[in-house]
Design an enzyme around this catalytic site. Structure first.
Site, mmCIF file in Angstrom:
data_model
loop_
_atom_site.group_PDB
_atom_site.id
_atom_site.type_symbol
_atom_site.label_atom_id
_atom_site.label_comp_id
_atom_site.label_asym_id
_atom_site.label_seq_id
_atom_site.Cartn_x
_atom_site.Cartn_y
_atom_site.Cartn_z
ATOM 1 N N ALA A 111 0.809 -1.229 0.000
ATOM 2 C CA ALA A 111 0.000 0.000 0.000
ATOM 3 C C ALA A 111 0.838 1.273 0.000
ATOM 4 C CB ALA A 111 -0.943 -0.004 1.202
ATOM 5 N N ARG A 127 10.762 7.703 -1.027
ATOM 6 C CA ARG A 127 12.185 7.852 -1.352
ATOM 7 C C ARG A 127 12.486 7.625 -2.832
ATOM 8 N NH1 ARG A 127 13.922 3.965 3.536
ATOM 9 N NH2 ARG A 127 11.697 3.494 3.420
ATOM 10 N N LYS A 159 6.055 2.745 -5.881
ATOM 11 C CA LYS A 159 7.342 2.046 -5.913
ATOM 12 C C LYS A 159 7.260 0.620 -6.441
ATOM 13 C CE LYS A 159 8.556 0.780 -1.569
ATOM 14 N NZ LYS A 159 9.293 0.863 -0.286
ATOM 15 N N ASP A 219 8.183 -4.957 -1.813
ATOM 16 C CA ASP A 219 9.312 -4.256 -2.418
ATOM 17 C C ASP A 219 10.621 -5.037 -2.326
ATOM 18 O OD1 ASP A 219 9.850 -3.961 0.265
ATOM 19 O OD2 ASP A 219 10.049 -1.787 0.228
ATOM 20 N N ASN A 222 13.751 0.828 -1.844
ATOM 21 C CA ASN A 222 13.157 2.064 -1.319
ATOM 22 C C ASN A 222 13.565 3.270 -2.146
ATOM 23 O OD1 ASN A 222 12.025 0.753 1.116
ATOM 24 N ND2 ASN A 222 14.187 0.429 1.581
ATOM 25 N N TYR A 259 9.071 -1.650 -46.551
ATOM 26 C CA TYR A 259 7.995 -1.709 -45.559
ATOM 27 C C TYR A 259 6.967 -2.722 -46.032
ATOM 28 C CZ TYR A 259 3.821 -0.948 -42.925
ATOM 29 O OH TYR A 259 2.720 -1.180 -42.149
ATOM 30 N N ASN A 314 11.079 -12.974 -53.901
ATOM 31 C CA ASN A 314 12.165 -12.008 -53.772
ATOM 32 C C ASN A 314 11.562 -10.610 -53.778
ATOM 33 O OD1 ASN A 314 14.445 -10.315 -54.199
ATOM 34 N ND2 ASN A 314 15.547 -12.148 -54.821
ATOM 35 N N ASN A 344 -0.532 0.088 -47.560
ATOM 36 C CA ASN A 344 -1.635 -0.653 -46.927
ATOM 37 C C ASN A 344 -2.695 0.259 -46.336
ATOM 38 O OD1 ASN A 344 0.238 0.233 -45.010
ATOM 39 N ND2 ASN A 344 -0.358 -1.363 -43.558
#
Ligand code: UD1
Ligand code: CA
Length: 460
Positions: free
Chosen positions: A10, A15, A22, A107, A231, A370, A381, A390
């Site tokens: 929670a 820090r 965190k 943690d 931390n 592309y 090829n 497209n």
């Protein structure tokens, strides 16, 4: 024997100086919190995992575990400390009783299932009310110290700010991981608020239990890395380095060659076959599976992809959510975007981008192309600079290139369009209509050559 696990998550993690909670920070491709949850799942008999969440972490944690049937959520109204967090966790069990409760902090991601199993086994065989997992730390200042009586029995745990000079010298510290027997849990109500921080410390349950004559003990571990608590950003990096090392050593033991342990980042969910060679600066993430005998050259990132055996991925290539069949070669500087499927012994070369497309066996797209929303057959090829057009600005359309087709360089294929089996497209063509099998399609302007034009213009 019924066991539940409570994972305390929670807190905000001040820090870290971060807008992200965190335990949601990324550690080798996954949120920190997923590691302890996975570890408790490995403990036999754990039928329920309660994740304690708070205001700051609620939405993100619920999203991470939304598809996990074993994890349920308990909401800690106010962040009143780790003892209060555990009480919130137990509060959501609706009176369901468990013989043992494993508690871990969210943690500390390097914890292994085997270690938790060992802790619970020690707890049961010792008939303990409370068992703490402790470890020996070279730099104990960010952890609570274990205070022992002269006979070695556990007296309590003191947090750094509350410790005396003498106590600060103690290098056996609290991992934040515990096992409680059912009868120890009511002691949570006897924990007094810590005056300095205004929080209820779960660590105080040790002294409370000892004062009430209950059996408390610590299982002491020597490998500090496994218990690194995060931390701060520096500790996040410390955990990353330790985890990276653990994973890289594992794959070397399994027969994978790494050329640079330090710059190879492999997520714990990745698997790699024997005799694969990995050059420096390679990142393998997500559910990536790499077969045997592959070579992954430098600066490659592969995410959620399947690479079959004997594939070569050349320098500076990004592969996402794609599949490459055996013997194929991809790169350098290629980008396989989600949905690229590359056939056996196919070749995808320099500066080629492929999205949601299939390339058949032995097909080659060697330079500057592309290819999007396309189905390309075997032995095709694709000349340098070929582009599948497209997208018309609103919708996406499909290009079909059948087996054995030759697409000349610098061609555009305006989808939807099909080039039939064995057909040829002349270099520089813009193909807007289907090309039948075995036909030649050529759409460029016929060349005009004017003899001595330069002389006539400039040499009057
Ligand atoms: C805690 C321990 C310390 C131990 C260290 C191990 C206490 C008082 N101290 O210190 O002895 O050495 O872990 O890493 O327990 N949390 C909540 N609700 C709260 C407060 C915290 O859910 O009200 C959660 C946090 O999200 C975190 C965990 O509990 O995952 C531990 O809290 P944290 O503030 O990191 O404790 P430490 O100071 O590291
Ligand atoms: Ca911590």
């Amino acid at each position: 024997m019924k066991t539940c696990a409570v994972v305390l998550a929670a807190g905000l993690g001040k820090r870290m100086k971060s807008a992200t909670p965190k335990v949601v920070h990324n550690l080798l491709g996954r949120p920190v919190v997923t590691y302890p949850v996975e570890a408790v799942k490995a403990v036999t008999g754990v039928s329920k995992i309660v994740l304690v969440i708070g205001r700051h972490s609620e939405d993100k944690l619920k999203a991470i575990f939304k598809d996990d049937p074993v994890v349920s959520f308990a909401y800690q109204e106010n962040l009143l400390g780790t003892a209060d967090a555990l009480k919130s966790g137990l509060g959501c069990l609706n009176g369901e009783q468990f013989d043992y409760t494993v508690v871990t902090t969210a943690d500390a991601p390097l914890i292994r299932g085997e270690t938790l199993q060992g802790l619970i086994d020690t707890h049961i065989s010792g008939g303990n009310a409370v068992t703490v997992l402790s470890f020996v730390s070279k730099n104990p200042s960010s952890y609570g110290r274990l205070i022992r009586n002269p006979d070695g029995t556990l007296k309590g745990i003191v947090e750094n700010p509350d410790a005396t000079e003498e106590e600060r010298k103690i290098n056996e510290v609290n991992s934040g991981i515990y096992v409680f027997s059912q009868h120890a849990l009511p002691l949570l109500d006897m924990i007094q608020v810590n005056a300095k921080k205004g929080e209820f410390y779960l660590t105080d349950i040790v002294s409370v239990a000892a004062e009430h004559g209950l059996r408390v003990d610590a299982q002491k571990m020597l490998d500090e890395d496994e218990f690194i608590g995060i931390n701060s950003r520096a500790e996040l990096l410390q955990a990353l380095n330790a985890l990276k090392r653990r994973i890289n050593r594992h794959w070397m033991d399994e027969g994978v060659t790494l050329m640079d342990e330090n710059t190879t980042l492999i997520s714990s969910s990745v698997s790699i076959g024997r005799d694969t060679i990995i050059y420096p600066n390679v990142i393998l993430e997500g559910k990536t599976i790499i077969g045997e005998g592959c070579v992954i050259y430098p600066n490659v990132r592969i995410v959620d992809s399947i690479i079959e055996r004997d594939v070569v991925v050349k320098d500076s290539t990004l592969i996402e959510d794609s599949k490459i069949d055996s013997g194929a070669a991809v790169g350098p500087f290629a980008h396989l975007r989600p949905g690229a499927v590359i056939g056996k012994k196919a070749k995808v070369g320099n500066f080629v981008e492929i999205k949601k497309s299939t390339l058949g066996n032995n097909t080659k797209a060697s330079h500057l192309s592309y290819i999007g929303d396309a189905a390309v057959g075997d032995n095709v090829n694709i000349g340098a600079g070929t582009i599948t057009c497209n997208y018309d600005g609103v919708n996406k359309f499909k290009t079909v290139i059948e087996d054995g087709v030759f697409i000349g360089s610098d061609s555009q294929l305006v989808a939807p369009v099909t080039v039939g089996k064995g057909a040829f497209v002349g270099a520089g063509s813009t193909i807007t209509h289907d090309v039948p099998a075995d036909a030649l399609a050529i759409s460029r302007v016929r060349q005009r050559t004017i003899i001595d034009w330069v002389k006539a213009k400039f040499k009057k």
